[in-house]
Structure formats: C-alpha cells, structure tokens
Write a protein that holds these residues in place. Sequence first.
Motif, PDB file in Angstrom:
ATOM      1  N   THR A  47       0.816  -1.047   0.302  1.00  0.00           N
ATOM      2  CA  THR A  47       0.002   0.070   0.022  1.00  0.00           C
ATOM      3  C   THR A  47       0.944   1.248   0.241  1.00  0.00           C
ATOM      4  OG1 THR A  47      -2.078  -1.233   0.945  1.00  0.00           O
ATOM      5  CG2 THR A  47      -2.002   1.170   1.471  1.00  0.00           C
ATOM      6  N   ALA A  48       1.988   1.452   0.921  1.00  0.00           N
ATOM      7  CA  ALA A  48       2.578   2.326   0.719  1.00  0.00           C
ATOM      8  C   ALA A  48       3.014   3.282  -0.079  1.00  0.00           C
ATOM      9  CB  ALA A  48       3.647   2.336   2.465  1.00  0.00           C
ATOM     10  N   ASP A  49       4.350   1.778  -1.436  1.00  0.00           N
ATOM     11  CA  ASP A  49       4.565   2.220  -2.065  1.00  0.00           C
ATOM     12  C   ASP A  49       3.725   2.455  -3.376  1.00  0.00           C
ATOM     13  OD1 ASP A  49       7.150   1.070  -1.406  1.00  0.00           O
ATOM     14  OD2 ASP A  49       7.217  -0.847  -2.158  1.00  0.00           O
ATOM     15  N   ILE A  50       2.554   1.881  -2.818  1.00  0.00           N
ATOM     16  CA  ILE A  50       1.567   2.173  -3.983  1.00  0.00           C
ATOM     17  C   ILE A  50       1.735   4.034  -4.123  1.00  0.00           C
ATOM     18  CG2 ILE A  50      -1.086   1.867  -5.260  1.00  0.00           C
ATOM     19  CD1 ILE A  50      -0.639  -1.634  -4.401  1.00  0.00           C
ATOM     20  N   VAL A  51       0.671   3.987  -2.902  1.00  0.00           N
ATOM     21  CA  VAL A  51       0.279   5.499  -2.779  1.00  0.00           C
ATOM     22  C   VAL A  51       1.413   6.623  -2.601  1.00  0.00           C
ATOM     23  CG1 VAL A  51      -0.514   7.134  -0.590  1.00  0.00           C
ATOM     24  CG2 VAL A  51      -1.451   4.472  -0.608  1.00  0.00           C
TER      25      VAL A  51
END
Lengths: 421, 421
Positions: A47-51
């Motif tokens: 999630t962190a990478d994607i956001v």
Amino acid sequence: MPTTAPVPTLVDVLTAARTASTALATATTAVKDAALRAIAHELRAGTADIVTANHEDLVAGQDDGLSSGLLDRLRLDVDRVDALADAVEHVVGLTDPVGQHVRGSVLPNGLQLTQVRVPFGVVGAIYEARPNVTVDIASLALKSGNAVVLRGGSAAQRTNAVLVRRIQDAVASVGLPRALVQTIDEFGRPGATELMRARGLVDVLIPRGSASLIQTVVAESQVPVIETGAGVVHVFLDESAPLDRAVDIVLNSKVQRPSVCNALETLLVHERAAERLLPALTARLRAAGVTLRGDDATRTIVPGVLRATEADWATESMDLDLSIRVVPDVDAAMAHIARWSTHHTESIVTNDVDTAEHFLAGVDSAVVMVNASTRFTDGGEFGFGAEVGISTQKLHARGPMGLLELTSTKWLVRGQGHIRG
Amino acid sequence: MPTTAPVPTLVDVLTAARTASTALATATTAVKDAALRAIAHELRAGTADIVTANHEDLVAGQDDGLSSGLLDRLRLDVDRVDALADAVEHVVGLTDPVGQHVRGSVLPNGLQLTQVRVPFGVVGAIYEARPNVTVDIASLALKSGNAVVLRGGSAAQRTNAVLVRRIQDAVASVGLPRALVQTIDEFGRPGATELMRARGLVDVLIPRGSASLIQTVVAESQVPVIETGAGVVHVFLDESAPLDRAVDIVLNSKVQRPSVCNALETLLVHERAAERLLPALTARLRAAGVTLRGDDATRTIVPGVLRATEADWATESMDLDLSIRVVPDVDAAMAHIARWSTHHTESIVTNDVDTAEHFLAGVDSAVVMVNASTRFTDGGEFGFGAEVGISTQKLHARGPMGLLELTSTKWLVRGQGHIRG
C-alpha cells in the motif's frame, strides 16, 4: 567487457504473454485462485509504495492541468487500495468458466463432438488514468485463464508500474509466469499503435474510457475489438404508465448516478399521458437539480423547459441533463430510439402487457427493460460478480460482460479411426 | 419536364438494409421459410436467365485470363442452379435460432433476466467469383433474421445481379422487403471500401475467399469481422499410433479433397514411431500422387523425400503436397503446432489416453481431434446443416459456423417498478 541486456521490443512482450498464457490455459482453478489471493495480499502489503507512486502521478497530473474528475479517478489512497484488494478476493469466489461444456453431440457416425470454453489467450486493454482498471482487468483475465497486456496511459504510469510489479510478484509466488500481467506504458503511443496492429499475437482488445479513445481503437485496430460504448439511454412512458412508478423509474434512472453510461438521457412520453405525468414528474426532476430540455409539446405542458435540438437527442449527458419528447405512440417511441440510441439500454414504463412485449421484441439494444430503472444494466447487478465493461456491439458479447465473455471456445472431436467417405 | 430518380448511394443501400432487417427481426419462422421456398422456386424458374448471365461472365472471365480453377467456381449450369435451389430448400428444415433463450435468472430483488438470441441486423459479405455464395449467404442470413449486403466481385457481377433480382422477387412475393438482399457490385472497389468503414450501419462483415482478400478485409475493416481463415493443418502420429489407423487418417486428411481448408499440410511423427510408420505410409501417399517434403530424419528413413523449409511449415498447400517432420515427443509436436499452425484443425493418432487428453487440452485450435480425419471440420459434417464459413478467430465464433453464429443476443429485463438502491 560488460554485456548489455537487449532492450525488449513490444513483440517480445507480446510473445512472452502468449507463452505465459499457454501455461495458464491448463492451470487448475485452485492455482488461479491462489494467485488471486496472493495478489490481494501483495496489494495490501504494498500500500505505501502504491500510494507514494500514485502521489507522484497526481502531482504530475496537476502540473499537466488534468481535470478534477480525472484526478479523482487517478487517486489511490489507503482505503481505495484496500477496496482493490477486496475486489480481487471477490473474484476468487466467482465460477471459473474455463473447461465448461457449451454443447456437444455424438454424430450418426459415432464421432463425439464437445464444444468447451477456453481462454482467449492474450487480452489487450487500452484505458486512461484509472489504475483500478489495471487490477480489475488483471484479476478477471487471470481467473478466465488469459494473459493481459495493459496500456494504462501516461497519467497513471508510475502507479500502474508499481501495481503491475506487485501483481507479477504475487503471480510468481504461486509458480505462474510473471509475463501473465504486463504493462506497455513504457512504449508510449507508438506502443499502443503497435498493440492495435498485433493481430495474431493479441486475441482481443478491450478499450475502456472516453468515447474518443474507444473510437480511435475501433478505427485503428486490426486486432478484434470489443467496443464498450457510450449510452444514450431512453425511458418511454406509455399511455398506461402509473404516475408513481414513472416518477420512481425516471428519477432513479436519471439522478442516482448521472455520470455513468446506464443513466438516462432522453425521456419519451405518450401524448395521451403527457399532461397527466409531465407536471409532477418534471417538478420532481427539477427539485433534484435536473436541467430539462424538450420538444414543443413538452414546453407547452411544462413552462420554462429549454428547447431540445437534434444534438440533445444524440448526446450522452454524463450529468443532470434530461431531454424530453412527446410521441404519438409506442411505435413512434421505438422509431426515435432506433434513430438516436447507442443501443445500450432502453426501458418502457407501462401497464399494458401487449405493449410491453412489443417493446421488448422490437427494440434492438443490448438491454431492453419493462418497468425497471436503466441503472440495472451492470455486471454486478446482473449477478456476474464482476464487470469487464458493457459491450454495445453485437459480435461476441452484448451488454454487461463478466468472466464468460473473456473466453472463447474450441471443439474437441473424439473418434476411433474415423475417416470421411 | 421529366424528373430523374436520384442515384442511390451506398449509404442509401445500407440504410434500406437496416430498415428491412427491422421488419425481418420479428418475422415468424413460417414467413421466413415461405420466403426460402419462394427463392428456391424463383431460382428454378429463372434457370435460363441465370445460366445466360453466367455465360457472359464466363466469356468475359476467359478474355480477362481467369484461371481454370476460378472459371470452374464461377460456372453455373442447369444442374448447379438446381443444386443451389436444393440447398435453399434444405435451410427450411434447419432450426430457427432467433428467440431462443440462452440463459436467464430471477435476481434476489425479483428482477427477471432473460438473454435471448436476436439477429445481427445487417450482415455484409465480401467474396470472389463464387455465385453459389450469393445464394448460400442470402438464405442463411434470411433464416437467421438478417439483411445481407453482398459484394461478390466483378467477375461474377452479371450472374449475381440476376441471382439477387430473383431472390428479391421471391422475398417480395411473401410480403418481405426486397432490401433484405442487395448487391453492391455496381459500386465497384470504392463500394467495398465504404462497406468496410460502415460501422454502425453494418453489424458484421464476413470475407470469403483467398487469403489476400481476407487479410485486406481484416486490415481495413472498421466493421467487426469474422475471419474465415486458411488452414495449415497438422496430424501427429504418436508413439502408440497403429499403422492401419495412421494410414487411414493421414490419407483421408491429405488426399480426399486437397484443395480445401481442412486438408492436411504437415505430418508430425514421434521419433520412436517414425521407422515403423513412415515407410508404408509414405508409399501409400506417393501412390496417391502426393509430393513429400521432410526434415533430415524423415529423409534418412524415406529416400527421395525433398528437403522441407520453414516456408513449407507455414504454407497452406491446397494441393497434393505434404511436409513431414519427426519430433521427439507429443510436447515437441504441440510446440511445432503452436509455432506454425493457423489454429484451424489438428489431430492426434494415438492409443494412449493420457497423451490424447494432453493434446486435446493443450492445442489451441478451433478444432482438436483424436483419431479422426481433419476433413471432419465442416459445418455439414458437424450436423449444422449449413456452413457460413470456418472461423479461425476467437471472437464470437470459432470453427464451423452455422445459423447460430449469425446471431447476437440481447437481455430482456422485466421488473415491477424496480429501482436501484
């Protein structure tokens, strides 16, 4: 001397997709479902990478002057990534269409024929600034046994790159080839053009997005296309239409979500019902913020309605605009629909059984309804569990497309030394 | 002053076809069958006119230097016209697909969904110098509720003009519109190009003829196309293949009618069966007049076999030519097929059940066979009663196409005031 790895061409990408699809075509449902669960896990873990990647796309998009609507479609936050993962897990529960028997027979000579569902092989998707489509199409393609090649557009390129890498990691973790899901954004517009010409390497191309994008793909593609088209949608209020039902269905069709393809554009009203229905109905529509345009008959009955032009009959609104026309009878309504509809969805409100059946039989649209809101034209509402798009063409698929519409068939013939006399 | 009737444009022709198709879409099977019987009667009654017009086409064709093969396809004599009329009468006996329920359900909210078969609407056909296609496609389209627009090529223009006029007379005699069957030969090549661009006016385009004609239509058409393609057809003789069965199936596949798409091009032989099978098999093939090409292994076992090149693996023969390759196992055979096949028809001769199922599951072709001649890939042999062509694409139709494949579907939705929450 150091050696440099050769830069892959688009043909390399497509060939890898074809090879990967061969491995997937005979994979069991259990393996495919394991891959889907791994994708959901990877998306949540990433999630962190994607956001972060998405934030870079959003900043670039603002600099490039993207509209607020496009920016909203582009945006992925923690909740939206979680919802994407949920959607992938939902696909696990859907029936795997691959291997289903469509029909079969034993010929008089004893030859056994079976038509079975098989994956297409390689599915191409061309879309714009909607990273959710990356995950949706990848998971639906995987479940239906297809490799996908994704062209998601420059505005979402960083987001899609991270999403695809996470999906590839997940697919590899269950022993399937990474090349099952690939993006070709790095090849730019020339890559999109080459994809459209790759007949033989790509089995079907699905455009998703604006009318102009879809028209470009339809015009340029040599690969077979499934057109997921615009909806100029009609409701006809027959002479016998009860007022409360007419109000419910027209309001719901127009107002519940005006920005989508199954929302209402044009209301047709039987001339012997117009004075009974239009005053109360238009008052409710105006109270809901709808701008009304109409023909002369409508404007006589309802003061203050703007004059409708031919352009209004022809245009998908995507907003709180409604065009109204009074017609002499159901056949005139059907003639208007035949002339102006995009053949997506049309509904009649009537209490007359013969008129209902006449409308159902005579209207040539993907979905024809009696006494129901046009908003029901939707793969989810139809119980398909997922939606690839809504086809407005007649070849292969028509109306909401689910997993079944991502498959082809082949014939299996079993003989015992049969030869033709 | 005399007035001049305006010359119809191609758009006029296509619009008339659309209007006529609307009348046909809801016609009963009885009316359509009456039209078919009237067509058969008109063809028989018009035999002299048809043969005379055809004679003019044949003379012009000879002057233009058409090959003897093309001239034979072009020729209609009294017997052939009678056979055409018989074929039309045969269509009367076929099941009408229009209105069939494909699937349906009642949703949890009570909404009733039914997917029913409907005609496409307007079918276009582009073909060359085969007047029998004019009658075949017209009768199959009529039975499946479609109007047709025919581009039959200049070589058969006089014949097709008479055939279409007779068919129109017949259709009109039962009260259906003449515009259900129209030729656009008079518009020449520009008309064919315009037809290919008439997306929205024409629902599907079917090319029939040479590979180059089909490729042109596939490349240029914006109307959805069903590709009826060439067959580079394979038989694989597995290690366990019995000699007599191998000889029967290979001979029948290659020799019975070498000029058609389901005839054999390439024979693949398991290396542990090659010495047992090839000498006797090739002797029989040579006795039947077949020219043999092969790889080194084949040429070692069978003296006098020509050297096969990559071009041989890729080429549809249409004649008494056969290419032979010895392969290490079934997977190598399947890899050769994946590389070189046009995905029309492939057959394995084997006595091993697991190998048979592996081949059936893993070969990605329209028709995959075990222990049967490839010549069975045919709408007539499959029991369809008629054949529109054999599709080698995966969208919409794959393999032999009958009446069913000339239809689309639509969804009927019946509610009682349903709105979406």
